[in-house]
Structures are given as C-alpha cells and as structure tokens.
Design an enzyme around this catalytic site. Structure first.
Site, PDB file in Angstrom:
ATOM      1  N   ARG A  64       0.955  -0.876  -0.361  1.00 35.65           N
ATOM      2  CA  ARG A  64      -0.017  -0.070   0.335  1.00 35.65           C
ATOM      3  C   ARG A  64       0.712   1.913  -0.462  1.00 35.65           C
ATOM      4  NH1 ARG A  64      -3.542  -2.593  -1.196  1.00 35.65           N
ATOM      5  NH2 ARG A  64      -5.341  -3.616  -0.397  1.00 35.65           N
ATOM      6  N   GLU A 103      -2.890   7.239  -3.773  1.00 41.92           N
ATOM      7  CA  GLU A 103      -3.505   6.602  -5.747  1.00 41.92           C
ATOM      8  C   GLU A 103      -5.300   6.663  -5.414  1.00 41.92           C
ATOM      9  OE1 GLU A 103      -2.326   2.697  -5.126  1.00 41.92           O
ATOM     10  OE2 GLU A 103      -3.764   2.156  -6.079  1.00 41.92           O
ATOM     11  N   HIS A 157      -1.095   0.152  -9.748  1.00 39.68           N
ATOM     12  CA  HIS A 157      -1.755  -0.923  -8.753  1.00 39.68           C
ATOM     13  C   HIS A 157      -2.247  -1.943  -9.936  1.00 39.68           C
ATOM     14  CE1 HIS A 157      -3.240  -1.266  -4.534  1.00 39.68           C
ATOM     15  NE2 HIS A 157      -3.232  -2.211  -5.169  1.00 39.68           N
TER      16      HIS A 157
HETATM   17  C1  DGY Z   1      -4.907  -7.011  -2.771  1.00 38.75           C
HETATM   18  O1  DGY Z   1      -5.837  -7.598  -3.121  1.00 38.75           O
HETATM   19  O2  DGY Z   1      -4.456  -5.793  -1.314  1.00 38.75           O
HETATM   20  C2  DGY Z   1      -4.480  -6.270  -3.506  1.00 38.75           C
HETATM   21  O3  DGY Z   1      -3.489  -4.368  -3.547  1.00 38.75           O
HETATM   22  C3  DGY Z   1      -5.714  -5.709  -5.154  1.00 38.75           C
HETATM   23  O4  DGY Z   1      -5.044  -7.317  -5.842  1.00 38.75           O
END
Ligand code: DGY
Length: 325
Positions: free
Chosen positions: A239, A268, A286
């Site tokens: 993240r 983001e 992402h």
């Molecule tokens: C998640 O699943 O947390 C990712 O960031 C997106 O697949």
C-alpha cells in the site's frame, strides 16, 4: 427470492456468473469508480455489498444499506478501505480474498526488481525513440540482481513467495516482521530474521509486504531511507501509504538511494509529479494482482464468501468471526 447484492464494478465474467446464479445482482453500470453519493444510494436495501479497494466502506455506507446488510465481501486481500470495527458493531461480516493473489503479486514484485535494477523500462523507451545506434560498454548499464541482498518487510504469504523467487536468483534474503517465522519456512528460502536497522543497512533491494494499518503508516520515512545504501532500490507492491512519498522523493532527489519500483502510491490514483519525472523510478498503476486468472479467482473467492454469509454460514475468509458467537 434471491438476496439482493450490489457490486461496485464489473468483475471478470466467471465471477459475475457465479454471483448472478445466486443473487439478484445490481452492478455499477459504468466503467469508473462510483461517486460517494452513487455508492450511498446504490447500497440501499442490499443484503450484500461487494466493493473494491477504491471504495471507502464506513459506518455511513453500512447504515445507508439499512438493517438488512449482512456482508461486505471485499475484492482484495487488503481491507484498509473498510471500517472493520463499524462492521463488527453492526454484526456485518467482512471478508477478503487471501491466497489467490499471492503468486501473481510476487511475480510482479520480481518484475519491478528486475525492471528497476536493469533499467528495462528506460531501455525500452530509449530503443523505441530510435536512439539505439551502437552497442556500447556503458549503454544503459544497471545493477545485478543475482547474489545481491533482498530485504523483505513482511514475511507473510506474499513476502515469502517473493523470497522463493529471489532464492532462484541466488539472492541473500533478510526479513523483518512482527514475529519471527517458523524455522522450517526460513530454511526453505534460506531467509535470515534481522532487525529493521540491519535490513535497511544491508539490503540492495528493500521490498515492502505489510498491510496498511496505523502501525505501518509511513513505516518507511526519511530516517529509514537515509539508512539504506546509496546503491539500493526500494520496491512497493503493498500500500502506498506505508512509504512517506515526500520523503521518498527527497531521498531519490538527493541520491540517497538508487531507485524505486512502485505499484502503489500514497495518494492513489494520484502519483507524485516528481516521481513521474525520474528515470530511476518504475511506476505501475496498482497491477500487482492483475492477471486474468487471479482477478477471476479473486471474484470467485469474494462470491463464495458472499454465498456463505447470505446462507447464514460463517464465510471462509471472515475477518470478524466474533460476530457469529
Ligand atoms: C489487494 O488485493 O489488496 C491488492 O492491492 C489488489 O489486488
């Protein structure tokens, strides 16, 4: 009558089919993120909500659904977009999609390591621009990956899957996590548990695989970046908020580190304009889990969670099972 559910964005067909067999599905008809107002009005009267990480699902959204809402089945393994405490207080199940995206995200992490160290994106841009005139000893020279040290923050499913791949590149693997892994797991990839300072000081690649929480927010800041080698790269497929992006821009600008491979960003989908101008930064929108196989599996897992919860069972990936006792 089938339960009513709302899906915030169209999922791969296999998942939509499974949902439609079991529920009256209402889905965002547009190929864009819903506005907050649209989300609040669309959930009204639904028993199930299937959001993405682009939607903040808080108490207000849950209340807008009404008393019948029984599950929020997130289409992601990360669930920082959902107010788990608010759901628990209302006895609404929250689920995620662990496991199915591990290998795909680990593949992309290796892709970022390779791209940033071997300057693959930069070299592609160079060649496409017609600049390749002669082979030359110093043309686009990068850094080796094999025999280098990879430091993993987080040694859960994804961190470990990255370590397995890195072992194939003969990398030395260091990791740091809240608690040390089983000796057997460490042995499989020859990983060494080290403290945060050692990891930062000794790694040629630092890769972040922790969930976002108040404890991991800005876990990598000015101090951490200053502790890294000036030849080291930072990789993030977790993240964006885990790395202080202003501090990262400053460290890259001052050449305190050699480069970055980023799939996620602090604000983001906004990307810090300075990052987008740096050749030694690889920027992806992402796409860690973005293979058709995995995105379909994520949809099937979310659908199965929804089916179980609306049948009255504890869903397989329930994050707040205490609501059932
Ligand atoms: C998640 O699943 O947390 C990712 O960031 C997106 O697949």
């Amino acid at each position: 009558m089938k339960p009513q559910i709302f899906v915030t964005r169209r999922l791969p067909q296999g998942a939509m089919d499974l949902l439609e067999e079991n529920f009256n599905v209402e889905c965002n008809p547009n190929d864009r993120v819903l506005t907050r107002e649209e989300l609040l009005s669309s959930v009204k009267g639904k028993q199930g909500l299937l959001p993405l990480l682009t939607e903040t699902v808080d108490g207000e959204v849950m209340d807008a659904a009404g008393k019948g809402l029984r599950i929020v089945a997130n289409y992601a393994v990360g669930y920082n977009n959902i107010d788990l405490a608010a759901a628990t207080a209302r006895k609404i199940a929250v689920t995620n999609t662990p496991g199915v995206l591990t290998e795909t995200t680990a593949d992309l992490t290796m892709g970022l390591i390779l791209s940033v160290a071997r300057r693959i994106v930069e070299a592609d841009t160079f060649a496409r621009a017609g600049k390749y005139r002669n082979w030359a000893p110093l043309l686009l020279v990068g850094a080796d990956i094999h025999n280098k040290t990879l430091g993993l923050f987080g040694f859960g499913r994804i961190g470990f899957a990255v370590a397995r791949r890195a072992a194939g590149f003969d990398m030395r693997i260091l990791y740091h996590d809240l608690k040390r892994a089983e000796a057997e797991l460490e042995k499989q990839v020859n990983a060494e548990y080290v403290d945060k300072e050692t990891l930062l000081k000794e790694s040629d690649f630092v890769s972040v695989h922790v969930p976002l929480s108040p404890d991991t927010l800005h876990m990598i800041g000015p101090e951490e970046l200053s502790s890294m080698k000036s030849t080291a790269f930072i990789i993030n497929t977790s993240r964006g908020e885990v790395i202080d992006e202003d501090a990262l821009v400053a460290a890259l600008g001052a050449k305190k580190i050699a480069g970055a491979g980023l799939d996620v960003f602090e604000h983001e989908p906004k990307i810090h304009p300075a990052l987008a101008k740096m050749d030694n930064v690889v920027i992806l929108p992402h796409i860690g889990s973005a293979s058709i196989e995995t995105r379909t599996q994520m949809g099937l897992v979310a659908a199965k969670n929804m089916i179980a919860a609306l049948r009255g069972d504890v869903p397989p990936n329930c994050l707040n099972p205490e609501i059932y006792v």
